[in-house]
Design a protein around this motif. Structure first.
Motif, mmCIF file in Angstrom:
data_model
loop_
_atom_site.group_PDB
_atom_site.id
_atom_site.type_symbol
_atom_site.label_atom_id
_atom_site.label_comp_id
_atom_site.label_asym_id
_atom_site.label_seq_id
_atom_site.Cartn_x
_atom_site.Cartn_y
_atom_site.Cartn_z
ATOM 1 N N UNK A 188 11.085 -6.683 -11.166
ATOM 2 C CA UNK A 188 11.493 -5.336 -10.763
ATOM 3 C C UNK A 188 10.497 -4.779 -9.758
ATOM 4 N N UNK A 189 10.979 -3.853 -8.937
ATOM 5 C CA UNK A 189 10.116 -3.130 -8.004
ATOM 6 C C UNK A 189 10.254 -1.641 -8.285
ATOM 7 N N UNK A 190 9.120 -0.972 -8.422
ATOM 8 C CA UNK A 190 9.112 0.480 -8.563
ATOM 9 C C UNK A 190 8.286 1.061 -7.430
ATOM 10 N N UNK A 191 8.467 2.348 -7.166
ATOM 11 C CA UNK A 191 7.768 2.979 -6.029
ATOM 12 C C UNK A 191 7.044 4.213 -6.534
ATOM 13 N N UNK A 192 5.719 4.160 -6.512
ATOM 14 C CA UNK A 192 4.897 5.280 -6.960
ATOM 15 C C UNK A 192 4.854 6.378 -5.902
ATOM 16 N N UNK A 193 4.678 7.600 -6.359
ATOM 17 C CA UNK A 193 4.570 8.737 -5.442
ATOM 18 C C UNK A 193 3.158 8.835 -4.888
ATOM 19 N N UNK A 194 2.650 7.734 -4.396
ATOM 20 C CA UNK A 194 1.314 7.683 -3.801
ATOM 21 C C UNK A 194 1.343 6.679 -2.664
ATOM 22 N N UNK A 195 0.423 6.821 -1.745
ATOM 23 C CA UNK A 195 0.302 5.861 -0.643
ATOM 24 C C UNK A 195 -1.153 5.434 -0.520
ATOM 25 N N UNK A 196 -1.411 4.535 0.425
ATOM 26 C CA UNK A 196 -2.760 4.004 0.634
ATOM 27 C C UNK A 196 -3.330 3.385 -0.639
ATOM 28 N N UNK A 197 -2.481 2.664 -1.358
ATOM 29 C CA UNK A 197 -2.914 2.015 -2.587
ATOM 30 C C UNK A 197 -3.434 0.604 -2.283
ATOM 31 N N UNK A 198 -4.334 0.087 -3.126
ATOM 32 C CA UNK A 198 -4.906 -1.251 -2.892
ATOM 33 C C UNK A 198 -3.943 -2.354 -3.329
ATOM 34 N N UNK A 199 -3.241 -2.950 -2.381
ATOM 35 C CA UNK A 199 -2.281 -4.014 -2.695
ATOM 36 C C UNK A 199 -3.010 -5.291 -3.083
ATOM 37 N N UNK A 200 -2.456 -5.981 -4.059
ATOM 38 C CA UNK A 200 -3.026 -7.259 -4.484
ATOM 39 C C UNK A 200 -2.715 -8.343 -3.456
ATOM 40 N N UNK A 201 -3.451 -9.416 -3.522
ATOM 41 C CA UNK A 201 -3.220 -10.583 -2.678
ATOM 42 C C UNK A 201 -2.464 -11.616 -3.514
ATOM 43 N N UNK A 202 -1.240 -11.922 -3.099
ATOM 44 C CA UNK A 202 -0.385 -12.831 -3.856
ATOM 45 C C UNK A 202 -0.440 -14.244 -3.270
ATOM 46 N N UNK A 203 -0.557 -15.224 -4.126
ATOM 47 C CA UNK A 203 -0.536 -16.616 -3.703
ATOM 48 C C UNK A 203 0.877 -17.157 -3.811
ATOM 49 N N UNK A 204 1.293 -17.928 -2.818
ATOM 50 C CA UNK A 204 2.582 -18.611 -2.902
ATOM 51 C C UNK A 204 2.395 -20.102 -3.154
ATOM 52 N N UNK A 205 1.159 -20.519 -3.307
ATOM 53 C CA UNK A 205 0.869 -21.920 -3.604
ATOM 54 C C UNK A 205 1.054 -22.167 -5.100
ATOM 55 N N UNK A 206 1.475 -23.364 -5.448
ATOM 56 C CA UNK A 206 1.607 -23.737 -6.851
ATOM 57 C C UNK A 206 0.238 -24.097 -7.400
ATOM 58 N N UNK A 237 0.786 -1.220 0.000
ATOM 59 C CA UNK A 237 0.000 0.000 0.000
ATOM 60 C C UNK A 237 0.820 1.273 0.000
ATOM 61 N N UNK A 238 2.115 1.156 0.327
ATOM 62 C CA UNK A 238 2.970 2.352 0.375
ATOM 63 C C UNK A 238 3.406 2.828 -1.010
ATOM 64 N N UNK A 239 2.917 2.176 -2.062
ATOM 65 C CA UNK A 239 3.268 2.580 -3.419
ATOM 66 C C UNK A 239 4.216 1.631 -4.125
ATOM 67 N N UNK A 240 4.664 0.573 -3.435
ATOM 68 C CA UNK A 240 5.548 -0.414 -4.054
ATOM 69 C C UNK A 240 4.767 -1.231 -5.081
ATOM 70 N N UNK A 241 5.328 -1.344 -6.271
ATOM 71 C CA UNK A 241 4.681 -2.031 -7.386
ATOM 72 C C UNK A 241 5.663 -3.020 -7.983
ATOM 73 N N UNK A 242 5.207 -4.231 -8.295
ATOM 74 C CA UNK A 242 6.056 -5.217 -8.962
ATOM 75 C C UNK A 242 5.700 -5.264 -10.439
ATOM 76 N N UNK A 243 6.706 -5.541 -11.256
ATOM 77 C CA UNK A 243 6.518 -5.658 -12.692
ATOM 78 C C UNK A 243 7.659 -6.488 -13.252
#
Length: 368
Positions: free
Chosen positions: A142-160, A96-102
């Motif tokens: 890669x990880x990028x950081x947007x100049x925004x906060x309180x963003x809706x983070x996705x829910x990531x699965x670690x299960x195969x 939610x702090x603006x961290x984005x994966x791509x």
């Protein structure tokens, strides 16, 4: 052997050792660019889609499944469009702090150098700048950081996921924002062989028949519970004779690497310190080799793990850490599972002799 082309992305390779892979670009065309006609499409959350086993005789309760429109409603707010000087790609909000994966190639130039900043458009249509925090070329994360906060983070699965599971792809193919396609998991643990565009191949990918196009790179691939199971990575173009064959970087890889990038600014990978090649019929015949399977060593890094262990150019590696090696992707996949500092036994053919070596794997951060 797979045959595929890459669109609009960098194609340089790092020859640090056997596993510094280069992954193709699949960013879409930017302003003034013609759409690509072929080429690969190219933390955060807690595990999802799994259930704890119950007592004997009691089946675990499966995770609730959603309709495709419900999956889209859950995941789409976390998917962003990334615009760079060379094209358009996608990304997924990791924190939610603006961290984005791509995908790393989404935020790299033609020389595989990361941009300092990119432009991000959120699902609500607003735009903001984002800094490129760190990239990892071996996994193309890669990880990028947007100049925004309180963003809706996705829910990531670690299960195969399982073959046959639903896949929902959300991204910006060819600049068409919030595009949704769907399919199933067609295969697991797919390895892309080395090619001119990516000499080290791409490893341990999920295969899907959900349509993936240039610009989907780095976007979300979700399951029927609304959890992200990976990032869109690549596809085989119809010109190769393929029909609906796309590839996804698993969330387990994405989250592991992203956490390292956020903490250390880099990710660690085991390095053997050699460059392998497949044994072609021409090579076998020319040198009258006694074996037709294995990974031919064509270059050894001076003072690297392979060199120290006694491996030489011309050796043919046939086993690594107890795993049979029949081709280069076998070696790269086995090496990906190993850890820096681990001691591994290798078997290789040298002429008519079979030799065993013990190598202590190095770390990408200290191999130069």
């Amino acid at each position: 052997m797979f045959s595929f082309r890459f669109s609009n992305g960098p194609a340089a390779a790092l020859l640090t050792a056997a596993v510094l892979l280069t992954v193709p670009g699949c960013t879409g065309p930017g302003a003034g660019q013609a759409p690509a006609t072929s080429g690969p499409a190219s933390g955060g959350g807690s595990p999802a889609g799994t259930a704890s086993p119950g007592p004997p005789g009691v089946f675990p309760v499966p995770a609730a499944t959603l309709s495709i429109p419900q999956v889209v409603k859950d995941v789409e707010p976390s998917v962003v469009t990334i615009t760079t000087q060379t094209g358009i790609g996608s990304g997924v909000i990791y924190r939610g702090d603006g961290s984005i994966v791509t995908d790393a190639h989404v935020v790299e130039d033609q020389q595989r150098q990361p941009f300092k900043s990119v432009r991000v458009q959120l699902a609500d249509g607003t735009q903001t700048n984002a800094s490129v925090i760190a990239i990892d070329d071996p996994t193309d994360v890669a990880v990028i950081k947007a100049d925004r906060s309180n963003l809706p983070a996705a829910r990531f699965s670690t299960a195969t996921p399982e073959v046959g599971d639903l896949t929902v792809v959300i991204g910006t193919p060819l600049g068409l924002e919030d595009t949704v396609t769907s399919g199933i998991v067609s295969g697991l643990h797919r390895n892309m062989p080395p090619s001119r565009e990516q000499p080290q191949g791409a490893l341990d990918l999920i295969q899907t028949d959900a349509p993936i196009s240039p610009g989907n790179s780095g976007g979300a691939v979700a399951d029927a519970t609304g959890a992200v199971i990976g990032l869109s990575e690549a596809y085989l173009p119809p010109s190769s004779g393929a029909v609906a064959i796309g590839f996804v970087t698993p969330s387990a890889t994405v989250t592991n690497v992203a956490d390292q990038l956020l903490k250390n600014g880099k990710a660690s990978h085991a390095v053997l310190g050699l460059v392998p090649a497949d044994l072609s019929p021409e090579i076998v015949q020319r040198f009258n080799l006694a074996t037709t399977t294995g990974a031919l060593v064509i270059q050894v890094s001076p003072a690297g793990p392979a060199d120290t262990a006694g491996i030489r150019a011309g050796d043919i590696i046939t086993s690594f850490a107890g795993q049979k090696i029949t081709q280069v992707t076998d070696l790269l996949a086995a090496l990906r599972k190993a850890q820096p500092g681990q001691q591994v036994d290798l078997t290789a053919r040298r002429g008519t002799d079979t030799k065993t070596f013990t190598a202590t794997l190095a770390n990408t951060s200290n191999t130069g």
